[in-house]
Design an enzyme around this catalytic site. Structure first.
Site, mmCIF file in Angstrom:
data_model
loop_
_atom_site.group_PDB
_atom_site.id
_atom_site.type_symbol
_atom_site.label_atom_id
_atom_site.label_comp_id
_atom_site.label_asym_id
_atom_site.label_seq_id
_atom_site.Cartn_x
_atom_site.Cartn_y
_atom_site.Cartn_z
ATOM 1 N N ASP A 73 0.842 -1.203 0.000
ATOM 2 C CA ASP A 73 0.000 0.000 0.000
ATOM 3 C C ASP A 73 0.879 1.255 0.000
ATOM 4 O O ASP A 73 1.676 1.461 0.908
ATOM 5 C CB ASP A 73 -0.920 -0.006 1.232
ATOM 6 C CG ASP A 73 -2.108 0.935 1.078
ATOM 7 O OD1 ASP A 73 -1.907 2.076 0.608
ATOM 8 O OD2 ASP A 73 -3.227 0.528 1.419
ATOM 9 N N SER A 115 -7.050 4.295 -1.245
ATOM 10 C CA SER A 115 -6.948 2.834 -1.345
ATOM 11 C C SER A 115 -8.306 2.201 -1.627
ATOM 12 O O SER A 115 -8.370 1.104 -2.175
ATOM 13 C CB SER A 115 -6.381 2.250 -0.046
ATOM 14 O OG SER A 115 -5.058 2.673 0.136
ATOM 15 N N ASP A 166 -10.235 -1.837 6.924
ATOM 16 C CA ASP A 166 -9.537 -0.781 6.178
ATOM 17 C C ASP A 166 -9.785 -0.977 4.673
ATOM 18 O O ASP A 166 -10.203 -2.048 4.238
ATOM 19 C CB ASP A 166 -8.037 -0.812 6.483
ATOM 20 C CG ASP A 166 -7.733 -0.172 7.830
ATOM 21 O OD1 ASP A 166 -8.669 0.369 8.448
ATOM 22 O OD2 ASP A 166 -6.575 -0.217 8.271
ATOM 23 N N THR A 168 -8.209 -1.446 1.618
ATOM 24 C CA THR A 168 -7.798 -2.467 0.637
ATOM 25 C C THR A 168 -8.469 -3.819 0.882
ATOM 26 O O THR A 168 -9.105 -4.355 -0.030
ATOM 27 C CB THR A 168 -6.264 -2.612 0.585
ATOM 28 O OG1 THR A 168 -5.686 -1.327 0.488
ATOM 29 C CG2 THR A 168 -5.829 -3.459 -0.583
ATOM 30 N N GLU A 282 -1.367 -8.110 1.707
ATOM 31 C CA GLU A 282 -1.047 -6.680 1.635
ATOM 32 C C GLU A 282 -0.099 -6.229 2.742
ATOM 33 O O GLU A 282 -0.371 -6.432 3.932
ATOM 34 C CB GLU A 282 -2.320 -5.831 1.709
ATOM 35 C CG GLU A 282 -1.970 -4.358 1.413
ATOM 36 C CD GLU A 282 -3.023 -3.351 1.850
ATOM 37 O OE1 GLU A 282 -3.213 -2.371 1.101
ATOM 38 O OE2 GLU A 282 -3.621 -3.503 2.927
ATOM 39 N N HIS A 291 2.601 8.596 4.652
ATOM 40 C CA HIS A 291 1.797 9.724 5.164
ATOM 41 C C HIS A 291 2.570 10.498 6.238
ATOM 42 O O HIS A 291 2.477 11.713 6.324
ATOM 43 C CB HIS A 291 0.487 9.221 5.779
ATOM 44 C CG HIS A 291 -0.548 8.858 4.774
ATOM 45 N ND1 HIS A 291 -1.212 9.799 4.015
ATOM 46 C CD2 HIS A 291 -1.046 7.661 4.381
ATOM 47 C CE1 HIS A 291 -2.075 9.199 3.215
ATOM 48 N NE2 HIS A 291 -1.991 7.896 3.411
ATOM 49 N N ASP A 329 -1.201 0.126 -4.853
ATOM 50 C CA ASP A 329 -2.503 0.692 -5.212
ATOM 51 C C ASP A 329 -2.379 2.162 -5.612
ATOM 52 O O ASP A 329 -3.190 2.712 -6.333
ATOM 53 C CB ASP A 329 -3.515 0.514 -4.072
ATOM 54 C CG ASP A 329 -2.973 0.950 -2.715
ATOM 55 O OD1 ASP A 329 -1.770 1.318 -2.621
ATOM 56 O OD2 ASP A 329 -3.745 0.940 -1.746
ATOM 57 N N HIS A 330 -1.301 2.804 -5.103
ATOM 58 C CA HIS A 330 -1.001 4.209 -5.418
ATOM 59 C C HIS A 330 0.317 4.532 -4.734
ATOM 60 O O HIS A 330 0.830 3.719 -3.961
ATOM 61 C CB HIS A 330 -2.099 5.151 -4.881
ATOM 62 C CG HIS A 330 -2.369 4.933 -3.426
ATOM 63 N ND1 HIS A 330 -1.495 5.336 -2.439
ATOM 64 C CD2 HIS A 330 -3.383 4.294 -2.791
ATOM 65 C CE1 HIS A 330 -1.970 4.974 -1.267
ATOM 66 N NE2 HIS A 330 -3.113 4.331 -1.449
HETATM 67 ZN ZN LIG Z 1 -2.882 6.308 2.329
#
Ligand SMILES: [Zn+2]
Length: 392
Positions: A73, A115, A166, A168, A282, A291, A329-330
């Site tokens: 992630d 996500s 969460d 994902t 994951e 973050h 995912d990003h």
């Molecule tokens: Zn995030």
């Protein structure tokens, strides 16, 4: 009585002095590593990982029985490049993947995805709105790869280091227009029929506003319900619902090789099905470190994920009929690698934001049909390709 009060005062004074010292120390320490610049937060880090690096050979056959989807992630190309330099040029993902592609991550109504929307794209093949989970842009429930695999008699798994509600994991097991409705998302686990489930976020299952205990309800549905790793380790073959923490699992330094052990347990369990399996693994907390702009926590999270990739690739090499797809995912933190030293494992990085970016993310693959995951693709193609390969 007076003596007790005196002692209490003395102890409190000692503790507060100690806390003051600690906070001062950490403030100085973090200033030493991180500098706020015109373009964001710059920090340096020297790698010290000795995680296991494997060497696997490409498989020869074309038949795919199992698909393992591994998501880091927030693990973009710069996160991997940074980990690669910090590890002095060694990374299981880069050393062993036989094919490489790029995935576009934008969501239906917002360039920068979360996500939820990107997980939904990979799980269901449809771009959806920011913060949506397993539903289209109109809010209609979509079938995910886990649903389709279950319908075909394959076994399915979800192993994550975050809470199971969460974004994902939810994208593969739940349907909701808002990822923040976590108690509703928890209810969807009663019907998603995934065989091996492992993660955190227990309070959403057993400390709920409706007073229901979904841990018990899962047990009534035939799952072996586990509250700790010790219980998970001892679980027999068959359905497993392991929610081992109230919140997320701890970060890599504290977690040890728990993610790795859970993955190996899942593979042992899922591979008993002669028809095959589809599973999601994951490394969820890579995103948190992005973050927080904390490269010193980001690299250990990627190393932990990479160690599990090594184990999974060795398992897949042995099996010969397992396709492994590793991607993000990003990207998180708009990270750039601005300086460093490959032989010393030193990196200097710059985080330009504390949220996600729209930089395309790399897709690595290994095993039969892995060539289908090369080139530039959309995140929805991940669903389409896996659906077609497994004939779901
Ligand atoms: Zn995030």
């Amino acid at each position: 009585m007076q003596l007790t009060t005196y002692l209490q005062h003395a102890i409190m004074k000692y503790i507060s002095t100690y806390l003051l010292f600690l906070s001062f120390f950490f403030t100085v320490e973090s200033f030493a590593q991180m500098v706020q610049t015109e373009n964001g937060l710059r920090s340096s880090y020297t790698g010290h990982s000795n995680h296991k690096i494997v060497q696997v050979e490409p498989v020869k056959g074309k038949k795919v029985k199992n698909v393992i989807l591994m998501i880091g992630d927030g693990m973009g190309l710069t996160q991997l490049s940074t980990a690669y330099v910090a590890n002095k040029g060694k990374l299981n993902i880069l050393d062993n993947a036989t094919h490489t592609g790029l995935s576009k991550t934008y969501s239906a109504n917002k360039l920068i995805t979360d996500s939820g929307a990107s997980g939904t794209a990979m799980a269901t093949g449809q771009k959806t709105n920011y913060h949506s989970i397993g539903v289209d842009t109109q809010g209609n429930a979509l079938q995910s790869l886990t649903d389709l695999a279950n319908n075909k008699g394959l076994s399915t798994g979800v192993v994550v280091t975050c809470g199971l509600t969460d974004a994902t994991p939810a994208a593969f097991c739940a349907n909701n227009i808002d990822r923040d409705r976590e108690e509703e998302i928890a209810l969807d686990y009663l019907h998603c029929d995934v065989d091996f489930i492992f993660g955190g976020g227990r309070t959403k299952f057993n400390q709920r506003s409706d007073k229901r205990d979904l841990m018990q309800e899962m047990q009534q549905k035939g799952y072996q319900v586990c509250y700790s790793w010790q219980e998970t380790k001892l679980a027999q073959m068959g359905k497993v619902f392991a929610v081992i923490e109230d919140g997320q699992l701890p970060l890599a330094d504290e977690r040890g090789d728990l993610f790795n052990k859970a993955i190996l347990k899942a593979l042992e369990n899922l591979s008993a099905n002669k028809k095959g399996f589809f599973t999601l693994f994951e490394g969820s907390r890579i995103d948190d470190c992005g973050h927080w702009n904390k490269v010193s926590q980001l690299i250990p999270e990627i190393n932990d994920f990479d160690q599990s990739v090594g184990e999974v690739l060795q398992w897949a090499e042995q099996d010969g009929k397992t396709l492994v797809v590793i991607l993000a995912d990003h990207e998180t933190g708009a990270l750039t690698l601005t300086d460093g030293n490959l032989s010393k494992g030193e990196v200097t990085v710059n985080f330009a934001n504390t949220s996600h970016s729209d930089i395309m993310v790399p897709v690595y693959s290994y095993g039969p049909q892995s060539e289908l995951f090369s080139g530039v693709m959309d995140n929805t193609d991940i669903f389409n390709k896996i659906k077609s390969i497994l004939k779901l």
